[in-house]
Design an enzyme around this catalytic site. Structure first.
Site, mmCIF file in Angstrom:
data_model
loop_
_atom_site.group_PDB
_atom_site.id
_atom_site.type_symbol
_atom_site.label_atom_id
_atom_site.label_comp_id
_atom_site.label_asym_id
_atom_site.label_seq_id
_atom_site.Cartn_x
_atom_site.Cartn_y
_atom_site.Cartn_z
ATOM 1 N N PHE A 111 0.819 -1.218 0.000
ATOM 2 C CA PHE A 111 0.000 0.000 0.000
ATOM 3 C C PHE A 111 0.849 1.263 0.000
ATOM 4 O O PHE A 111 0.380 2.337 -0.363
ATOM 5 C CB PHE A 111 -0.964 -0.006 1.199
ATOM 6 C CG PHE A 111 -0.358 0.451 2.486
ATOM 7 C CD1 PHE A 111 -0.325 1.802 2.823
ATOM 8 C CD2 PHE A 111 0.195 -0.456 3.385
ATOM 9 C CE1 PHE A 111 0.238 2.237 4.008
ATOM 10 C CE2 PHE A 111 0.756 -0.035 4.574
ATOM 11 C CZ PHE A 111 0.781 1.321 4.882
ATOM 12 N N LYS A 112 2.119 1.144 0.401
ATOM 13 C CA LYS A 112 2.956 2.343 0.493
ATOM 14 C C LYS A 112 3.126 3.028 -0.856
ATOM 15 O O LYS A 112 3.431 4.213 -0.916
ATOM 16 C CB LYS A 112 4.297 2.001 1.123
ATOM 17 C CG LYS A 112 4.118 1.618 2.590
ATOM 18 C CD LYS A 112 5.400 1.464 3.340
ATOM 19 C CE LYS A 112 5.148 1.248 4.826
ATOM 20 N NZ LYS A 112 4.546 -0.069 5.150
ATOM 21 N N ASP A 113 2.898 2.299 -1.946
ATOM 22 C CA ASP A 113 2.971 2.915 -3.270
ATOM 23 C C ASP A 113 1.945 4.045 -3.443
ATOM 24 O O ASP A 113 2.206 5.006 -4.161
ATOM 25 C CB ASP A 113 2.721 1.870 -4.360
ATOM 26 C CG ASP A 113 3.894 0.902 -4.527
ATOM 27 O OD1 ASP A 113 5.054 1.344 -4.377
ATOM 28 O OD2 ASP A 113 3.642 -0.279 -4.815
ATOM 29 N N MET A 116 3.657 7.005 -1.718
ATOM 30 C CA MET A 116 5.004 7.310 -2.186
ATOM 31 C C MET A 116 4.979 7.780 -3.639
ATOM 32 O O MET A 116 5.681 8.719 -4.014
ATOM 33 C CB MET A 116 5.853 6.058 -2.020
ATOM 34 C CG MET A 116 7.278 6.320 -1.769
ATOM 35 S SD MET A 116 7.643 7.271 -0.286
ATOM 36 C CE MET A 116 8.078 5.994 0.860
#
Ligand code: PLP
Length: 462
Positions: A111-113, A116
């Site tokens: 999910f960090k995409d 980011m």
């Protein structure tokens, strides 16, 4: 929109300033002075829109005048163009009133995409304005580093250095950092553990002369722009399930409290969220705190959901600030106590405020594996161990309100844990099936500050 620090002693900044600063100078975290409320009609109007349009409408009221509408729309379009699913964050039903929000269709499968990729594009806009050249430095135990590298690779005016503990990240995680070909990306395998990596990054930031010399910037999970980008999918998921007319609950696999706090922002914006369920693995400081009022650090125990193996949940400070009536001095006092004695006790009224928004639960390793097996048996789907922690905890809160569990990573990122629970090894998505064949580029570094500084200076110049 102006942003103020949770410790009340740093200058207020606009959106671009808060994004560039990351941490406030008084050690606090930035939050908007007032969270804008979306009227019910505006929430209703999000139904059926594509993710990018919805993202623009959710983010718009938080931005500063520094960015134009076309620029931000362009940044959003760029950020999500590389995702492997047209819906970006699709909902999948796994039980009578239980859904998974799949947040793993981005380039590094976690999910960090979502945050980011967008922060990369917003930094590109900000740097084009100022002509500044920056150096992004981060420490990673796996997912954050690859997401940062994917987001900033090839961007003009930016060098990215990511420190990871040599030999202690999964092969997929390592290859996602070392197989990138752009010259502005520097993957550094440090001879030490994750705490050493984090300590060296802190040292670099605390060396103010060096910090200014190379224009250090941080994009870790306390950066407000990342929290804001994550707020979007809480809003779109709630709208898909009937908001503003029907309430929804979310179960959030939690480490640093960034993702679940993004849900709290959606709730403050007026999205009807009944419960935000904080789901922890056996590193359960947040569950213990929400249960007993006592926030006390214990040693980190390694688990099969490693991205949630944390001691201190940095973003919890934002929730504390709200629960303490926005009293920066009170937050600073608790944080001092945490540093001095390893914990603090929350005032009763602050605990009551937190419990209006957050519920919590924890999953043992056995419960996590059992949830992976159960979901596979019941639906045919394979889920990652972080998601499984969320599912296990969510199941204790099912009822008439629809429950959405956040699926935070793709199962192929943690194939061993999934295989152990189900006997099946999840394959990588087709678009990255050659990851194991791509050549790797990595620099091994000693756990030594001055050697690191020399390396960063040389690489930037090259
Ligand atoms: C980072 C991460 C988490 C924890 O998210 P926080 O925002 O730190 O609470 C959970 N699952 C995965 C897969 C992650 O990468």
């Amino acid at each position: 929109m102006r942003y103020i620090s949770t410790r009340g002693a740093a200058p207020a900044l606009d959106f671009a300033g808060a994004m560039r600063a990351g941490l406030a100078r008084d050690g606090g975290l930035y939050l908007p002075e007032a969270v804008p409320v979306l009227p019910g009609a505006e929430i209703a109007a999000l139904a059926g829109l594509d993710y990018e349009e919805a993202a623009w409408r959710v983010i718009r009221p938080f931005l500063s005048e520094a960015f134009g509408e076309d620029e931000v729309r362009g940044a959003i379009a760029h950020a999500y163009a590389g995702f492997g699913h047209a819906a970006r964050a699709p909902l999948v039903q796994i039980g009578a009133n239980h859904f998974l929000l799949e947040l793993f269709h981005g380039p590094t499968l976690a999910f960090k995409d979502f945050a980011m990729q967008l922060i990369g594009q917003l930094f590109r806009l900000a740097l084009a304005r100022t002509g500044e050249r920056i150096t992004i430095i981060g420490a990673t135990s796996g997912d954050t580093g690859s997401a940062a590298i994917e987001a900033f690779r090839g961007l003009p005016g930016v060098d990215v250095f990511i420190l990871f503990p040599a030999g202690r990240v999964s092969e997929v995680q390592r290859r996602q950092m070392t197989t990138v070909t752009e010259g502005n990306v520097h993957a550094l395998a440090l001879n030490g553990d994750f705490d050493d990596c984090q300590a060296r990054v802190k040292d670099l930031f605390n060396d103010h002369a060096f910090r200014d010399e190379v224009g250090l910037a941080a994009v870790n999970s306390i950066n407000w722009a990342r929290v804001l980008a994550q707020t979007v999918y809480f809003v779109t998921a709630a709208v898909s399930l009937g908001a503003p007319w029907r309430a929804v609950s979310f179960a959030v696999p939690t480490g640093n409290f960034g993702d679940v706090f993004a849900g709290a922002v959606a709730r403050q914006m007026g999205v009807p969220i009944a419960r935000l369920v904080v789901a922890t693995n056996r590193n359960d400081i947040l569950h213990r705190c929400l249960t007993s009022g006592e926030y006390r650090v214990a040693g980190v125990a390694p688990t099969i959901s490693p991205s949630m193996d944390i001691q201190v949940a940095s973003n919890f400070e934002r929730a504390l600030w709200l629960a303490l009536g926005r009293d920066g001095a009170a937050v600073a006092a608790l944080m001092d106590e945490l540093r001095a004695s390893g914990g603090f006790r929350l005032p009763e009224d602050a605990l009551a405020v937190l419990r209006e928004t957050y519920a919590s639960g924890r999953a043992s390793e056995a419960e996590t594996r059992a949830a992976i097996a159960r979901i596979h048996a019941g639906t045919g789907a394979l889920i990652c161990p972080h998601t499984a922690v969320g599912v296990h905890v969510a199941e204790g809160f099912l009822g008439v309100v629809p429950m959405v569990t956040l699926a935070t990573a793709h199962p192929a990122k943690f194939p061993d844990a999934v295989a152990e629970a189900t006997g099946l090894r999840p394959p990588l998505p087709k678009r990255m099936a050659d990851l194991y064949e791509r050549p790797e580029r990595v620099t091994e570094v000693e756990n030594d500050l001055s050697a690191l500084k020399t390396l960063i200076r040389e690489r930037r110049a090259g």
